[in-house]
Scaffold this motif. Structure first.
Motif, short mmCIF file in Angstrom:
data_model
loop_
_atom_site.label_atom_id
_atom_site.label_comp_id
_atom_site.label_asym_id
_atom_site.label_seq_id
_atom_site.Cartn_x
_atom_site.Cartn_y
_atom_site.Cartn_z
N ASN A 269 12.85 -37.67 7.26
CA ASN A 269 14.07 -38.17 7.06
C ASN A 269 14.14 -36.57 6.12
O ASN A 269 13.73 -36.28 4.60
N SER A 270 15.62 -36.27 6.07
CA SER A 270 16.76 -35.65 5.19
C SER A 270 17.09 -35.64 4.85
O SER A 270 17.94 -35.98 5.25
N PHE A 271 18.36 -34.95 4.05
CA PHE A 271 19.52 -34.77 3.35
C PHE A 271 19.87 -33.19 2.38
O PHE A 271 19.03 -33.29 1.97
N HIS A 272 21.14 -32.54 3.73
CA HIS A 272 21.54 -31.63 3.18
C HIS A 272 22.71 -31.67 3.18
O HIS A 272 23.86 -32.31 3.26
N LEU A 273 23.57 -31.29 2.08
CA LEU A 273 24.68 -31.31 1.82
C LEU A 273 24.86 -29.48 1.28
O LEU A 273 24.34 -28.46 1.07
N PRO A 289 16.94 -34.90 -14.36
CA PRO A 289 16.44 -34.44 -12.69
C PRO A 289 14.98 -33.49 -12.95
O PRO A 289 15.09 -32.62 -13.62
N SER A 290 14.34 -33.55 -11.08
CA SER A 290 13.28 -32.44 -11.17
C SER A 290 13.79 -31.54 -10.77
O SER A 290 13.01 -29.98 -10.65
N GLU A 291 15.18 -31.10 -10.20
CA GLU A 291 15.26 -30.08 -8.85
C GLU A 291 17.23 -30.27 -8.23
O GLU A 291 17.34 -31.31 -8.77
N PHE A 292 17.37 -28.90 -8.83
CA PHE A 292 18.47 -28.55 -8.40
C PHE A 292 18.77 -27.75 -7.14
O PHE A 292 17.96 -27.07 -7.22
N THR A 293 18.95 -28.42 -5.96
CA THR A 293 18.55 -28.07 -4.97
C THR A 293 19.95 -28.73 -3.67
O THR A 293 20.43 -29.21 -3.98
N ASP A 294 20.31 -28.03 -2.85
CA ASP A 294 21.25 -28.77 -1.67
C ASP A 294 20.22 -29.20 -0.50
O ASP A 294 20.62 -29.88 0.20
N THR A 295 19.11 -29.41 -0.52
CA THR A 295 17.93 -29.96 0.62
C THR A 295 16.78 -30.82 0.01
O THR A 295 16.31 -30.55 -0.35
N ILE A 296 17.15 -32.01 0.89
CA ILE A 296 16.01 -32.51 -0.08
C ILE A 296 14.78 -33.41 1.09
O ILE A 296 15.82 -33.63 2.26
N MET A 297 13.73 -33.97 1.23
CA MET A 297 13.08 -34.44 2.44
C MET A 297 12.69 -35.76 1.64
O MET A 297 12.28 -36.22 1.09
#
Ligand SMILES: [Cu+2]
Length: 339
Positions: A269-273, A289-297
């Motif tokens: 599954n995933s999440f995109h902002l 935080p481990s990451e600065f992003t706009d999408t994770i799975m």
């Protein structure tokens, strides 16, 4: 070969009414009015959605309320000074209207999907008075650190809890982070997919830095025709809910999302902002935080904490970036006001 009426055809053919008439309990007055694909007035295909709205009152929960409904339990202090949090949770059979006109014969914790969001601080004692008020054996299996007899699996401790019986799960809340619980009776996929899951938040001692909004989002799906493939996807159970009811936040307000994936049958599954980036804390077990992003799975049972704020007012989508999931319900909006 896929059957002629597969989940992928729902959007294209509006076959939901057919499905509802075939083998699901339904409100016939609504089913006819529940095609998924819509056209806007200009003749262009509008965003997918549903016509009308499910009966939240009858369902017994509203996804807008679930976002901020943290259950801290009944609090007392043990003789050793430890904070005790007690919860009463029942497994219950319940029909949930997942989209207008389609009732799904769910299994629930306390009559809602997801079950209560259990929240404690690392080091608290958790005591769960679990009773099985349903017609099948169930358990509560918590992610976290605890003795094997409290693991809520068929092979240790009390094993599965038969209908009409109860068991008290008790353990210390550790480690801090974002976790989950779910039934672990077999066949496992069916027991999870039917709705027996919830979020379990353990705050670090002293808590996380304060934010303006804390929101719980549990990603899952519904296999309404029982072919071991999902027909609908959602955050907090009801497809398209946050499209119909955008989440209200203010410009520059800080938002923390506790995101859990319990989706059965699909691997990822995933999440995109949209129009933004977020800090991501996998499993919430670190304050860095481990990451600065706009999408994770996330695969099943993965979870993480997202932190962000919006710079500009407006309406912003968030959704699974698995496009098919988004079109079948896993989509929503933030309404950002002020500025
Ligand atoms: Cu179960």
């Amino acid at each position: 070969m896929k059957p002629a009426i597969s989940r992928r055809n729902f959007l294209r053919t509006g076959a939901l009414a057919l499905l509802g008439a075939g083998f699901l309990q339904k409100d016939s007055s609504k089913t006819a009015a529940a095609p998924l694909a819509q056209m806007d007035h200009s003749g262009h295909k509008a965003m997918p959605g549903v016509v009308g709205e499910v009966d939240h009152k009858k369902n017994g929960f509203n996804p807008t309320d679930v976002l901020t409904d943290f259950d801290y339990g009944e609090v007392s202090t043990l003789p050793n000074g430890q904070t005790l949090r007690e919860y009463r949770i029942s497994a219950l059979n319940k029909n949930i209207e997942v989209v207008p006109g389609i009732d799904y014969p769910a299994w629930t914790y306390n009559g809602r999907i997801p079950g209560p969001t259990i929240r404690a601080t690392q080091g608290d004692r958790i005591r769960i008075h679990f009773s099985n008020g349903s017609t099948h054996p169930h358990t509560m299996h918590f992610h976290g650190v605890h003795p094997s007899e409290m693991d809520g699996v068929p092979s240790s401790g009390p094993g599965v809890i038969p209908p009409g019986e109860s068991f008290t799960y008790e353990f210390d809340a550790e480690p801090f982070g974002l976790h989950l619980y779910h039934c672990h009776a077999f066949p496992l996929a069916r027991h999870i997919a039917k709705g027996l899951y919830g979020a379990f938040i353990i705050d670090p001692p002293g808590g996380r830095p304060p934010v303006d909004h804390e929101l719980v989002m549990v990603m899952s799906g519904f296999d309404v025709d029982f072919d071991d493939a999902n027909d609908f996807y959602a955050v907090n159970a009801i497809p398209f809910h946050y499209d119909q009811h955008p989440i209200q936040i203010g410009v520059n307000e800080t938002v923390r999302v506790y995101l859990v994936n319990i989706l059965e049958f699909d691997l990822i599954n995933s999440f995109h902002l949209h129009a933004n980036f977020f800090n991501y804390y996998p499993t919430g077990t670190s304050l860095t935080p481990s990451e600065f992003t706009d999408t994770i799975m996330q695969t099943q049972a993965q979870r993480g904490i997202l932190e962000f704020s919006y710079k500009y007012p407006g309406l912003y989508m968030f959704h699974a970036h698995n496009t098919e999931f988004a079109e079948l319900g896993w989509t929503g909006h933030f309404q950002v006001v002020g500025g």
